[in-house]
Design an enzyme around this catalytic site. Structure first.
Site: not given
Ligand code: NDP
Length: 281
Positions: A52, A96, A119
């Protein structure tokens, strides 16, 4: 071969984002910024976060990486999220998952400013997704819709069957398909007579995490099959679909790897750009 090339579509999306970032930079001198937060040493998570950050840099985004030790306290992680919420150079925050067990993930996700929730996992984002007003939808589900659109798959009026009901894939992709006027069935581990249901799917989406669980006899001739599963078997990545059996029946199918995976990161970048443009200059 009726393959959906997720790598190619993802590259097209990234290229378009890169061009837009150049323009934005020329106009305002500002670019989107993504902050990633990794807690602990889970190797798969570390790989995801690294890729990412790499793509962020390739696209000309600001990329802020926070790698914290496994024994990080919840209050310290909350304080970092707060700091990133108020950092004007940061348009998107990604914590994450999974987090270590001693940290309450829900509490952390809820602390992220919904305007920076790239997200799409904050309850506010989820609520908006439900209502059909989400600006930032979860990345894997929105990547799936984007792939279907780019391959001209008609969604309206079709029967879409989703295997899996997680908050990150199954439920949100079902909701996005519903908003596009598909008739949606969600299946899970207690679904009875699964093959009977899957055989009625015009669009079959599998997000289970069990290698080769979807066999040829579970799929209708001409179905579009999207395999979200990522499973490691004998050191190789495979999906949830028994590809060799299903591919001859499908009108379109995603490979693993090279299908949904690359789209997830492309949509994360897309969300970061969207969040940047929506935030006050
Ligand atoms: P979860 O483990 O959270 O959910 C799995 C779902 O599958 C559950 O709803 C479970 O049902 C259901 N399930 C389990 N067994 C069966 C069965 N025999 N029949 C029908 N349904 C079943 O997984 P995620 O949604 O997080 O991920 C799913 C897969 O997708 C994983 O392989 C993951 O690695 C991959 N993934 C890939 C991404 C990508 O970018 N390509 C991104 C995110 C995930 P129940 O709820 O009843 O337990």
């Amino acid at each position: 071969m009726p393959l959906i090339d997720g790598k190619k579509v993802a590259k097209e999306i990234r290229d378009a984002i890169g061009r837009e970032v150049e323009q934005l930079k020329a106009q305002s001198g500002k670019v989107p910024g993504l902050a990633t937060v990794l807690v602990g040493e889970d190797p798969a998570s570390a790989v995801y976060v690294r890729s990412k950050n790499k793509i962020c840099k390739e696209l000309g985004f600001i990329s802020l990486e926070h790698i914290l030790p496994q024994d990080t306290q919840e209050k310290d992680l909350l304080a970092l999220v707060e700091e990133l919420n108020s950092n004007e150079a940061i348009s998107g925050i990604l914590v994450q998952l999974p987090l270590p067990k001693h940290i309450d993930s829900i509490k952390i996700l809820e602390a992220i400013d919904p305007a920076k929730d790239v997200d799409g996992f904050h309850p506010v984002s989820m609520g908006r997704l439900m209502m059909g007003t989400a600006a930032l939808a979860p990345c894997t589900p929105s990547g799936i819709i984007e792939m279907l659109d780019r391959y001209d798959v008609e969604i309206e009026g079709k029967h879409a069957v989703v295997l899996g009901r997680s908050n990150i894939v199954g439920k949100p992709v079902a909701m996005l398909l519903l908003h596009r006027n598909a008739t949606v069935t969600i299946c899970h581990s207690r679904t009875r007579d699964l093959p009977e249901v899957t055989r009625t799917a015009d669009i079959l989406i599998t997000a289970v995490g069990k290698p080769k669980m979807v066999t040829g006899e579970m799929v209708k001739e001409g179905a579009v099959v999207i395999d979200v599963g990522i499973n490691r078997v004998d050191g190789k990545l495979v999906g949830d679909v028994a590809f060799d059996e299903v591919e001859p029946k499908a009108s379109l199918i995603t490979p693993v790897p090279g299908g949904v995976g690359p789209m997830t990161i492309a949509m994360l970048m897309q969300n970061t750009l969207k969040a940047f443009k929506a935030q006050p200059a």
